[in-house]
Structures are given as structure tokens and as C-alpha cells.
Write a protein that holds these residues in place. Structure first.
Motif, PDB file in Angstrom:
ATOM      1  N   GLY A   1     -10.491   4.807  -1.439  1.00 42.12           N
ATOM      2  CA  GLY A   1     -11.912   5.545  -0.989  1.00 42.12           C
ATOM      3  C   GLY A   1     -12.001   5.160   0.687  1.00 42.12           C
ATOM      4  N   ILE A   2     -13.119   5.302   1.220  1.00 42.87           N
ATOM      5  CA  ILE A   2     -13.230   5.329   2.679  1.00 42.87           C
ATOM      6  C   ILE A   2     -13.685   3.867   3.016  1.00 42.87           C
ATOM      7  N   ALA A   3     -13.103   3.246   4.002  1.00 47.23           N
ATOM      8  CA  ALA A   3     -13.388   2.049   4.527  1.00 47.23           C
ATOM      9  C   ALA A   3     -13.669   1.133   3.387  1.00 47.23           C
ATOM     10  N   PHE A   4     -12.395   0.734   2.725  1.00 43.61           N
ATOM     11  CA  PHE A   4     -12.477  -0.292   1.968  1.00 43.61           C
ATOM     12  C   PHE A   4     -13.117  -1.553   2.174  1.00 43.61           C
ATOM     13  N   CYS A   5     -12.799  -2.257   3.405  1.00 38.40           N
ATOM     14  CA  CYS A   5     -13.359  -3.178   3.870  1.00 38.40           C
ATOM     15  C   CYS A   5     -13.405  -3.216   5.572  1.00 38.40           C
ATOM     16  N   GLY A   6     -14.498  -2.996   5.875  1.00 36.02           N
ATOM     17  CA  GLY A   6     -14.244  -2.561   7.418  1.00 36.02           C
ATOM     18  C   GLY A   6     -15.502  -3.344   8.211  1.00 36.02           C
ATOM     19  N   TYR A   7     -15.408  -3.243   9.657  1.00 40.53           N
ATOM     20  CA  TYR A   7     -16.110  -3.769  10.468  1.00 40.53           C
ATOM     21  C   TYR A   7     -17.443  -3.028  10.530  1.00 40.53           C
ATOM     22  N   THR A   8     -18.490  -3.925  10.800  1.00 39.13           N
ATOM     23  CA  THR A   8     -19.780  -3.576  10.523  1.00 39.13           C
ATOM     24  C   THR A   8     -20.300  -2.695  11.552  1.00 39.13           C
ATOM     25  N   SER A   9     -19.635  -2.596  12.680  1.00 41.57           N
ATOM     26  CA  SER A   9     -19.802  -1.870  13.716  1.00 41.57           C
ATOM     27  C   SER A   9     -18.433  -1.105  14.285  1.00 41.57           C
TER      28      SER A   9
ATOM     29  N   ILE B   1       0.709  -1.093   0.036  1.00 46.08           N
ATOM     30  CA  ILE B   1      -0.093   0.049  -0.068  1.00 46.08           C
ATOM     31  C   ILE B   1       0.833   1.354  -0.033  1.00 46.08           C
ATOM     32  N   ALA B   2       1.973   1.169   0.734  1.00 49.49           N
ATOM     33  CA  ALA B   2       2.908   2.450   0.926  1.00 49.49           C
ATOM     34  C   ALA B   2       3.619   2.611  -0.449  1.00 49.49           C
ATOM     35  N   LEU B   3       3.802   1.629  -1.124  1.00 49.00           N
ATOM     36  CA  LEU B   3       4.499   1.848  -2.499  1.00 49.00           C
ATOM     37  C   LEU B   3       3.413   2.344  -3.514  1.00 49.00           C
ATOM     38  N   TRP B   4       2.075   1.808  -3.418  1.00 50.69           N
ATOM     39  CA  TRP B   4       1.032   2.164  -4.398  1.00 50.69           C
ATOM     40  C   TRP B   4       0.876   3.738  -4.301  1.00 50.69           C
ATOM     41  N   VAL B   5       0.814   4.130  -2.690  1.00 51.25           N
ATOM     42  CA  VAL B   5       0.740   5.445  -2.477  1.00 51.25           C
ATOM     43  C   VAL B   5       1.614   6.443  -3.137  1.00 51.25           C
TER      44      VAL B   5
ATOM     45  N   ASN C   1      -8.998   6.342   5.107  1.00 54.43           N
ATOM     46  CA  ASN C   1      -9.466   7.889   5.533  1.00 54.43           C
ATOM     47  C   ASN C   1      -9.583   8.268   4.303  1.00 54.43           C
ATOM     48  N   VAL C   2     -10.434   9.484   3.873  1.00 51.12           N
ATOM     49  CA  VAL C   2     -10.765  10.067   2.553  1.00 51.12           C
ATOM     50  C   VAL C   2      -9.398  10.624   1.942  1.00 51.12           C
ATOM     51  N   THR C   3      -8.395  11.045   2.968  1.00 53.09           N
ATOM     52  CA  THR C   3      -7.016  11.268   2.429  1.00 53.09           C
ATOM     53  C   THR C   3      -6.230  10.056   1.932  1.00 53.09           C
ATOM     54  N   VAL C   4      -5.977  10.335   0.762  1.00 53.27           N
ATOM     55  CA  VAL C   4      -4.985   8.981   0.148  1.00 53.27           C
ATOM     56  C   VAL C   4      -3.705   8.819   1.033  1.00 53.27           C
ATOM     57  N   GLY C   5      -3.802   7.556   1.249  1.00 51.41           N
ATOM     58  CA  GLY C   5      -2.539   7.194   2.205  1.00 51.41           C
ATOM     59  C   GLY C   5      -2.805   6.820   3.583  1.00 51.41           C
ATOM     60  N   VAL C   6      -4.015   7.186   4.048  1.00 56.11           N
ATOM     61  CA  VAL C   6      -4.197   7.077   5.408  1.00 56.11           C
ATOM     62  C   VAL C   6      -5.189   6.133   5.761  1.00 56.11           C
ATOM     63  N   TYR C   7      -4.434   4.835   6.411  1.00 54.36           N
ATOM     64  CA  TYR C   7      -5.193   3.877   6.365  1.00 54.36           C
ATOM     65  C   TYR C   7      -4.736   2.889   7.817  1.00 54.36           C
ATOM     66  N   GLU C   8      -5.351   1.865   8.066  1.00 56.58           N
ATOM     67  CA  GLU C   8      -5.079   0.894   8.936  1.00 56.58           C
ATOM     68  C   GLU C   8      -5.426  -0.520   8.871  1.00 56.58           C
TER      69      GLU C   8
ATOM     70  N   VAL D   1       1.668   5.703  -7.577  1.00 57.36           N
ATOM     71  CA  VAL D   1       0.540   5.864  -8.541  1.00 57.36           C
ATOM     72  C   VAL D   1       0.081   7.371  -8.728  1.00 57.36           C
ATOM     73  N   ARG D   2       0.182   7.804 -10.142  1.00 53.35           N
ATOM     74  CA  ARG D   2       0.111   9.144 -10.204  1.00 53.35           C
ATOM     75  C   ARG D   2      -1.292   9.857  -9.940  1.00 53.35           C
ATOM     76  N   ASN D   3      -2.257   9.086 -10.124  1.00 58.17           N
ATOM     77  CA  ASN D   3      -3.729   9.588  -9.709  1.00 58.17           C
ATOM     78  C   ASN D   3      -4.330   8.708  -8.922  1.00 58.17           C
ATOM     79  N   PRO D   4      -3.744   8.684  -7.724  1.00 54.02           N
ATOM     80  CA  PRO D   4      -4.459   7.566  -6.602  1.00 54.02           C
ATOM     81  C   PRO D   4      -5.896   7.560  -6.550  1.00 54.02           C
ATOM     82  N   GLY D   5      -6.509   8.838  -6.556  1.00 55.71           N
ATOM     83  CA  GLY D   5      -7.960   8.819  -6.468  1.00 55.71           C
ATOM     84  C   GLY D   5      -8.941   8.074  -7.475  1.00 55.71           C
ATOM     85  N   SER D   6      -8.277   7.816  -8.511  1.00 55.31           N
ATOM     86  CA  SER D   6      -8.828   7.205  -9.655  1.00 55.31           C
ATOM     87  C   SER D   6      -8.730   5.909  -9.681  1.00 55.31           C
ATOM     88  N   ASN D   7      -7.627   5.383  -9.000  1.00 51.74           N
ATOM     89  CA  ASN D   7      -7.346   3.795  -8.892  1.00 51.74           C
ATOM     90  C   ASN D   7      -7.795   3.295  -7.762  1.00 51.74           C
ATOM     91  N   GLY D   8      -8.940   3.709  -6.966  1.00 51.63           N
ATOM     92  CA  GLY D   8      -9.508   3.017  -6.023  1.00 51.63           C
ATOM     93  C   GLY D   8      -9.388   3.342  -4.560  1.00 51.63           C
TER      94      GLY D   8
END
Length: 183
Positions: free
Chosen positions: A53-61, A37-41, A136-143, A44-51
Motif C-alpha cells: 500500500g501507500i506509506a506503510f508507516c511514514g512521517y507525519t509531515s 522486501i526485495a524477496l517478497w516483491v 509508492n502505489v507501485t508494488v516494489g517502490v519503497y524507501e 509473492v504471486r499477488n502482491p497487491g492482496s498481501n499488504g
């Protein structure tokens, strides 16, 4: 021989050794995914158009991790058919990296979808074994999170990775750029 065999089983505890092996796989999988993911961020030149987003795959609660809620699963993370590096349970197109995808497929928990992981240093093992990711909506912010299965790698164990990962939850192993996205 029976006494010796019993002593060996009690000392070595093969079930715990198998759990430790699966936990080692979890730690390795999350490290590889974190690097990808760090390499992707970075690449990739236009990260917003390459996937991204918010909560890719997240807990239902939002309280699923904090409350160790076994009935709460992680939406989309246990789909074994969703391991494509072009947009699986982590919907980033890793093929968009200029040097190609560093992963041949997305990792899945060794016990994917099975109830039996621990979320603390207990032997209860009542948590669903699966990886989760929040973004997060900010590209590169994830857990990325995983529940450990063995006593050794759980909180308070001899190789504790759970409470020493600098995340905000001392019951789950957390990696990423912001370890406060999951509660």
C-alpha cells in the motif's frame, strides 16, 4: 592512574563507541529489511492482496526529515508490539514468501522512540531514533530511512553512510528501490 584513566576515556570515548555500535545495528537492520522486501516483491504471486500500500508507516509531515523536526514522529514505526513478519510496522506478510519469512521479526531501532539521534554531523542529537518506510502505489517502490547516532556514520564522518547512500537527503541513511520518496 587517574591521569591514565582520564586519557583512556578521552581517547576511546565510550559513549561514541556505543553510538557507533547502535549505528552498525541500524545499517544491518535496514540491509536485512531491504533484502526481505526485495524477496517478497520477487516471490509473492499477488502482491497487491498481501499488504502492499501507500506509506506503510511514514512521517507525519512530508518535511519532517528535511527540517529535522524533533516533534514530528513516525506514525506506527515505534510500536514495539508491531514486529510481526505477518504484518507489523511494515504491513507485508513475509510468511507469504514461498520459502518462508527471511526475518524472525521486524527490526526496530536500537533506541526506538528515544530522542537522541543526529540528522547531520552534529552532536546535538535532537532527532527521534526510529525507522521509517514510505511506499509508492507501485508494488516494489519503497524507501526505508534511519537517523544515525554517531559522528562516525553521520554525514562527514569517517564512515559516512548518510551522504553516500545515493538518496535525496544527505542527513538520513536511506535504502530501498526509490530513494526519493521521503523529502
Amino acid at each position: 592512574l587517574a591521569v591514565l584513566a582520564t586519557a583512556v576515556v578521552l581517547v576511546l570515548n565510550p559513549a561514541e563507541l556505543i553510538k557507533q555500535g547502535r549505528d552498525s545495528t541500524r545499517i544491518s537492520d535496514l540491509a536485512a529489511l531491504n533484502s526481505a522486501i526485495a524477496l517478497w516483491v520477487a516471490d509473492v504471486r499477488n502482491p497487491g492482496s498481501n499488504g502492499w500500500g501507500i506509506a506503510f508507516c511514514g512521517y507525519t509531515s512530508s518535511s519532517a526529515i528535511a527540517n529535522n523536526n524533533v516533534t514530528t514522529s513516525i506514525t506506527g514505526c515505534t510500536q514495539t508490539s508491531s514486529v510481526s513478519v505477518a504484518g507489523g510496522w511494515v504491513p507485508l506478510n513475509f510468511n507469504a514468501i514461498s520459502s518462508g519469512s527471511p526475518l524472525s521479526k521486524l527490526p526496530l531501532d536500537p533506541n526506538n522512540g528515544i530522542v537522541g539521534c543526529n540528522s547531520s554531523n552534529t552532536s546535538v542529537g535532537n532527532v527521534i531514533c526510529q525507522y521509517g518506510i514510505a511506499a509508492n502505489v507501485t508494488v516494489g517502490v519503497y524507501e526505508i530511512d534511519a537517523a544515525m547516532e554517531s559522528i562516525k556514520y553521520s554525514a562527514g564522518g569517517s564512515a559516512d553512510v548518510v551522504s553516500t547512500d545515493n538518496g535525496n537527503n544527505s542527513k538520513w541513511y536511506e535504502v530501498g528501490s526509490n530513494l526519493n520518496l521521503f523529502n
